[in-house]
Design a protein around this motif. Structure first.
Motif, PDB file in Angstrom:
ATOM      1  N   PRO A  90      45.346 153.495  85.278  1.00 31.56           N
ATOM      2  CA  PRO A  90      46.717 154.507  84.713  1.00 31.56           C
ATOM      3  C   PRO A  90      46.157 155.820  84.281  1.00 31.56           C
ATOM      4  N   ASP A  91      44.734 155.876  83.546  1.00 31.37           N
ATOM      5  CA  ASP A  91      44.400 157.151  82.821  1.00 31.37           C
ATOM      6  C   ASP A  91      43.863 158.009  84.115  1.00 31.37           C
ATOM      7  N   ALA A  92      43.536 157.539  85.297  1.00 30.64           N
ATOM      8  CA  ALA A  92      42.773 158.318  86.246  1.00 30.64           C
ATOM      9  C   ALA A  92      43.527 159.342  87.071  1.00 30.64           C
ATOM     10  N   LEU A  93      45.047 159.385  86.818  1.00 35.46           N
ATOM     11  CA  LEU A  93      45.719 160.145  87.604  1.00 35.46           C
ATOM     12  C   LEU A  93      45.053 161.579  87.312  1.00 35.46           C
ATOM     13  N   GLY A  94      45.092 162.378  88.408  1.00 34.74           N
ATOM     14  CA  GLY A  94      44.821 163.737  88.721  1.00 34.74           C
ATOM     15  C   GLY A  94      43.244 164.050  88.631  1.00 34.74           C
ATOM     16  N   TYR A  95      42.346 162.836  88.367  1.00 40.68           N
ATOM     17  CA  TYR A  95      40.908 163.003  88.280  1.00 40.68           C
ATOM     18  C   TYR A  95      40.460 163.055  89.925  1.00 40.68           C
ATOM     19  N   LYS A 120      35.164 159.596  98.611  1.00 37.01           N
ATOM     20  CA  LYS A 120      34.564 160.347  97.541  1.00 37.01           C
ATOM     21  C   LYS A 120      35.237 161.928  97.769  1.00 37.01           C
ATOM     22  N   GLY A 121      35.601 162.312  96.304  1.00 34.26           N
ATOM     23  CA  GLY A 121      35.958 163.713  96.371  1.00 34.26           C
ATOM     24  C   GLY A 121      37.581 163.957  96.567  1.00 34.26           C
ATOM     25  N   ALA A 122      38.261 162.708  96.351  1.00 34.28           N
ATOM     26  CA  ALA A 122      39.620 162.828  96.792  1.00 34.28           C
ATOM     27  C   ALA A 122      40.501 162.922  95.292  1.00 34.28           C
ATOM     28  N   ARG A 123      41.412 163.791  95.205  1.00 28.94           N
ATOM     29  CA  ARG A 123      41.972 164.020  93.535  1.00 28.94           C
ATOM     30  C   ARG A 123      43.169 162.809  93.993  1.00 28.94           C
ATOM     31  N   LEU A 124      43.187 162.143  92.723  1.00 26.37           N
ATOM     32  CA  LEU A 124      44.144 160.958  92.823  1.00 26.37           C
ATOM     33  C   LEU A 124      45.620 161.460  92.407  1.00 26.37           C
ATOM     34  N   THR A 125      46.376 161.092  93.223  1.00 27.35           N
ATOM     35  CA  THR A 125      47.867 161.394  93.164  1.00 27.35           C
ATOM     36  C   THR A 125      48.728 160.385  92.907  1.00 27.35           C
ATOM     37  N   PRO A 126      50.022 160.522  92.419  1.00 29.22           N
ATOM     38  CA  PRO A 126      50.870 159.339  92.097  1.00 29.22           C
ATOM     39  C   PRO A 126      51.260 158.364  93.296  1.00 29.22           C
ATOM     40  N   ARG A 127      50.731 158.969  94.529  1.00 29.92           N
ATOM     41  CA  ARG A 127      50.861 158.028  95.778  1.00 29.92           C
ATOM     42  C   ARG A 127      49.811 157.123  95.701  1.00 29.92           C
ATOM     43  N   ASP A 128      48.639 157.554  95.187  1.00 25.99           N
ATOM     44  CA  ASP A 128      47.286 156.931  95.405  1.00 25.99           C
ATOM     45  C   ASP A 128      47.160 155.818  94.310  1.00 25.99           C
ATOM     46  N   ILE A 129      47.912 155.896  93.311  1.00 25.54           N
ATOM     47  CA  ILE A 129      47.674 155.055  91.996  1.00 25.54           C
ATOM     48  C   ILE A 129      48.194 153.344  92.391  1.00 25.54           C
ATOM     49  N   PRO A 130      49.396 153.513  92.871  1.00 27.35           N
ATOM     50  CA  PRO A 130      50.084 152.187  93.271  1.00 27.35           C
ATOM     51  C   PRO A 130      49.128 151.569  94.440  1.00 27.35           C
ATOM     52  N   MET A 131      48.650 152.329  95.236  1.00 21.94           N
ATOM     53  CA  MET A 131      47.735 151.877  96.331  1.00 21.94           C
ATOM     54  C   MET A 131      46.600 151.157  96.044  1.00 21.94           C
ATOM     55  N   ILE A 132      45.990 151.688  95.228  1.00 21.37           N
ATOM     56  CA  ILE A 132      44.885 151.170  94.451  1.00 21.37           C
ATOM     57  C   ILE A 132      44.960 149.879  93.618  1.00 21.37           C
ATOM     58  N   ALA A 133      46.208 149.988  92.882  1.00 22.48           N
ATOM     59  CA  ALA A 133      46.550 148.519  92.054  1.00 22.48           C
ATOM     60  C   ALA A 133      46.789 147.691  93.290  1.00 22.48           C
ATOM     61  N   SER A 134      47.516 148.170  94.477  1.00 15.97           N
ATOM     62  CA  SER A 134      47.855 146.964  95.259  1.00 15.97           C
ATOM     63  C   SER A 134      46.390 146.113  95.895  1.00 15.97           C
ATOM     64  N   LEU A 135      45.193 146.667  95.383  1.00 10.52           N
ATOM     65  CA  LEU A 135      43.982 146.261  95.833  1.00 10.52           C
ATOM     66  C   LEU A 135      43.352 145.267  94.686  1.00 10.52           C
TER      67      LEU A 135
END
Length: 411
Positions: free
Chosen positions: A35-40, A155-170
């Motif tokens: 949850p804290d990684a958004l935008g990093y 590597k090198g991708a900026r985490l967006t609101p679309r990425d966070i739930p996808m990572i959570a699904s893993l």
């Protein structure tokens, strides 16, 4: 007159190359909760430790069947239920069906799921009304979305609101990211006042700092607002020293033209070196870039449209590279037909503010009106830049121009 005939004006492409060539990406990493990684920006690629979905599941609310059980009948009694989180367990008698809900685990030996809209509940069981049932219909197989071991994000991708739930699904709770670039910024000028202060004769409100702060955050960086600095060489030098001690990049607004009270150039020569000064861009010609002792420096013009434009076009890619964001790229140019004329003189690449729409499948564009570098309303109304080439002159209605839609940092 072409840009090469305008002494001292560097083409934008050359300026961007020099800026990016001087940037060394940040390598310091952090381990953050998701949850804290958004935008990093990711410091490591993310690969999936599991299949998603982890089991065959139903794409519909309906009934799980074995096709062989429907070879001689269209009606089957219900033998049990399979709900999400509550799969059917036990023996599944021949000649029966299983009530199943979307996302529920598919019972063993199930050939298909028939959606409930194609059924009718009768006294003898569930009647199936579909004319033709295809094997595996409405069944989402294991790993249909993501295979185990597959790269999900590089590597090198900026985490967006679309990425966070996808990572959570893993099931991944923490990610390794690069620390965000630190950007200290301030405005210069005796005439500037902060919001809430009364305006005296000749005073104006400092709007640039608020726009710069918003863009720095939207660029995925950490802003440090040092306020308004008066036209005093000693104070300005001290502020530069403070700014570079706390940041990776120092951004100033104003003080880079040729007025008597513009001291920035002299101070920059004392504290570092100038990479270039004055670009073949409109608005934004007096843009400065250089290196302080311990930080990069970007000097924006004081006019509000010029400041935001140069932040967007020039500082944004610099900060993206500094952050380690290898996935960043500018929005593509799109051909559009003009609905009106655009004033333009050869010599500088002109970023005019426009409003695009689509008519009969074709992009069309019109001006926001006043294109003065001090008229910020033109930015507020716009949804694209009309990018007119350096050598181009006046554009008439009906001609084709290149437009660049705003990316999400301006929305």
């Amino acid at each position: 007159m072409g840009c090469c005939d305008a002494p001292g004006l560097m083409p934008i492409e050359d300026a961007l190359f020099k800026m990016l060539e001087s940037v060394t990406p940040i390598t310091t990493t952090l381990s953050l909760s998701l949850p804290d990684a958004l935008g990093y920006v990711l410091a490591d690629e993310i690969t999936s430790p599991i299949f998603v979905p982890p089991f065959d599941n139903s794409a519909m609310d309906g009934y799980a069947v074995r096709l062989a059980d429907l070879s001689n009948t269209d009606t089957l009694p219900v033998a049990g239920k399979s709900f999400a989180g509550q799969p059917f367990e036990g023996d599944w008698p021949q000649g029966t069906c299983i009530r199943i809900m979307t996302g529920a685990k598919i019972p063993q030996d199930c050939d298909a799921v028939i959606m409930q809209e194609q059924t009718k509940v009768t006294e003898n069981g569930v009647q199936f009304l579909a004319d033709k049932i295809k094997p595996n219909q409405n069944i989402r197989p294991t790993g249909d979305d993501i295979k185990q071991g597959a790269q999900v994000l590089p590597k090198g991708a900026r985490l967006t609101p679309r990425d966070i739930p996808m990572i959570a699904s893993l099931g991944i709770a923490e990610v390794t990211v690069y620390r965000k670039p630190k950007v200290a910024f301030f405005s210069t000028g005796d005439e500037l006042r902060s919001l809430g202060e009364p305006l005296g004769a000749g005073d104006i409100y400092d709007s640039n700092r608020y726009g710069i702060a918003a863009l720095i955050e939207n660029f995925g960086c950490e802003p440090f607002d040092l306020g308004i600095i008066p036209d005093c060489p000693e104070t300005l030098k001290a502020t530069f020293e403070q700014a570079q001690s706390m940041s990776d990049v120092v951004v100033t607004s104003g003080g880079v033209s040729v007025g008597e009270a513009d001291y920035t150039k002299d101070i920059l020569e004392q504290l570092g070196q100038i990479g270039f000064w004055k670009l073949a861009i409109k608005p934004g010609k007096p843009f400065a870039y250089g290196q302080l002792d311990s930080a990069l420096f970007c000097g924006l013009p004081g006019n509000p449209v010029s400041a935001m434009l140069t932040m967007y076009v020039l500082v944004q890619p610099l900060l993206a590279k500094l952050a380690g964001c290898t996935e960043w790229k500018p929005e593509p140019m799109i051909p559009a037909v003009t609905k009106q004329g655009f004033k333009k003189s050869p010599g500088r690449t002109d970023y005019q503010r426009g409003i695009y729409s689509i008519e009969n499948g074709q992009f069309v564009v019109e001006s926001t009106g006043n294109q003065s570098s001090g008229a910020f309303r033109s930015m507020s109304l716009a949804n694209c830049f009309v990018v007119l080439e350096r050598e181009r002159g006046r554009v008439e209605a009906g001609e084709t121009v290149q437009i660049q839609l705003f990316n999400n940092t301006l929305y």
